[in-house]
Design a protein around this motif. Structure first.
Motif, mmCIF file in Angstrom:
data_model
loop_
_atom_site.group_PDB
_atom_site.id
_atom_site.type_symbol
_atom_site.label_atom_id
_atom_site.label_comp_id
_atom_site.label_asym_id
_atom_site.label_seq_id
_atom_site.Cartn_x
_atom_site.Cartn_y
_atom_site.Cartn_z
ATOM 1 N N ARG A 153 34.116 -46.161 38.978
ATOM 2 C CA ARG A 153 34.587 -44.821 38.621
ATOM 3 C C ARG A 153 33.672 -43.751 39.202
ATOM 4 O O ARG A 153 33.625 -43.581 40.391
ATOM 5 N N ASN A 154 32.883 -43.057 38.382
ATOM 6 C CA ASN A 154 32.015 -42.010 38.925
ATOM 7 C C ASN A 154 30.535 -42.382 38.841
ATOM 8 O O ASN A 154 29.676 -41.517 38.766
ATOM 9 N N ARG B 173 39.313 -45.415 46.720
ATOM 10 C CA ARG B 173 37.968 -45.025 47.120
ATOM 11 C C ARG B 173 37.147 -46.293 47.321
ATOM 12 O O ARG B 173 37.143 -47.174 46.477
ATOM 13 N N LEU C 165 30.509 -49.260 43.335
ATOM 14 C CA LEU C 165 31.098 -48.029 42.809
ATOM 15 C C LEU C 165 31.976 -48.381 41.620
ATOM 16 O O LEU C 165 32.867 -49.229 41.728
ATOM 17 N N THR D 223 25.181 -40.671 39.405
ATOM 18 C CA THR D 223 26.516 -40.117 39.221
ATOM 19 C C THR D 223 27.130 -39.832 40.584
ATOM 20 O O THR D 223 26.489 -39.274 41.468
ATOM 21 N N PHE D 224 28.353 -40.258 40.732
ATOM 22 C CA PHE D 224 29.103 -40.013 41.960
ATOM 23 C C PHE D 224 30.082 -38.882 41.679
ATOM 24 O O PHE D 224 30.739 -38.879 40.639
ATOM 25 N N PRO D 225 30.218 -37.897 42.571
ATOM 26 C CA PRO D 225 31.156 -36.804 42.324
ATOM 27 C C PRO D 225 32.571 -37.341 42.131
ATOM 28 O O PRO D 225 33.077 -38.093 42.970
ATOM 29 N N TRP D 226 33.175 -37.009 41.028
ATOM 30 C CA TRP D 226 34.516 -37.524 40.727
ATOM 31 C C TRP D 226 35.534 -36.980 41.722
ATOM 32 O O TRP D 226 36.431 -37.660 42.152
ATOM 33 N N LYS D 227 35.380 -35.717 42.097
ATOM 34 C CA LYS D 227 36.300 -35.095 43.057
ATOM 35 C C LYS D 227 35.483 -34.320 44.078
ATOM 36 O O LYS D 227 34.373 -33.910 43.806
ATOM 37 N N TRP D 228 36.054 -34.107 45.242
ATOM 38 C CA TRP D 228 35.448 -33.196 46.213
ATOM 39 C C TRP D 228 36.536 -32.558 47.042
ATOM 40 O O TRP D 228 37.463 -33.211 47.466
ATOM 41 N N GLN E 275 37.763 -42.124 51.050
ATOM 42 C CA GLN E 275 38.792 -41.873 50.051
ATOM 43 C C GLN E 275 40.066 -41.360 50.686
ATOM 44 O O GLN E 275 40.021 -40.604 51.654
#
Length: 194
Positions: free
Chosen positions: A16-17, A53, A14, A33-38, A67
């Motif tokens: 960042r995103n 994270r 991982l 792409t990894f979701p920056w926020k959820w 996270q």
């Protein structure tokens, strides 16, 4: 970039995103792409969300990210969130696992705590190591180091020699390692081949 996690014949990192993956058998590389926020605001450990994270593997074999976040609304108290990756057809999707959320306010003494930093995730046992601090940017020593069992939602204080765990930045060098009981007992026996 965080440490690599092996799952289903591939290793993932991982950054960042972005989640980078490499298949071990073919050396095929992927990125997604990894979701920056959820569904929660990020809890910035030293101003950097990447520090809070980590990738891991759930007991059912799914790749996930653990996270430290802050619950929306109300007091914004710290919470552990887990986001899991679907496996199978591309493109992979990440979904929030609400049932795995752990509200830390109920488990940790959070008076005078302004920083909760993720230090490690143990995949076999489901234990997450967290350090707490009184200041946001670690200018003061850590207050304590805790081990949280995600499934049981139980927490234990990790004992440390006086002046060791709470020295400034000491828990930053914490690296968890898991082994089964047989391997542990074998490692304690004297070397008979010498």
């Amino acid at each position: 970039m965080t440490g690599g996690v092996a799952v289903r014949g591939a290793v993932f990192w991982l950054s960042r995103n972005v989640v980078l993956g490499v298949r071990v058998d073919t050396l095929e590389a992927t990125s997604e792409t990894f979701p920056w926020k959820w569904n929660s605001r990020l809890c910035f450990c030293l101003g950097n969300p990447v520090e809070n994270r980590r990738l891991a593997v759930l007991p059912d074999g799914r790749l996930c990210a653990v996270q430290v976040g802050r619950r929306r609304g109300g007091s914004g108290s710290p919470v552990i969130n887990v986001l899991c990756r679907s496996h199978g057809k591309a493109p992979a999707k990440w979904a929030w696992e609400k049932q795995l959320d752990v509200e830390l306010q109920r488990l940790l003494p959070l008076d005078n705590v302004n920083r909760v930093c993720l230090r490690g995730v143990m995949e076999k046992s489901g234990v997450v190591f967290l350090a707490t601090g009184a200041d946001m940017y670690a200018q003061q020593p850590d207050l304590a180091l805790y081990a949280l069992h995600l499934q049981k939602k139980e927490v234990r204080l990790v004992p440390a020699p006086p002046g060791r765990c709470c020295a400034r930045r000491s828990s930053w060098s914490f690296f968890g390692y898991e082994m089964d009981r047989g391997a542990y007992l074998t490692s304690l026996s004297p070397d008979t081949n010498a």
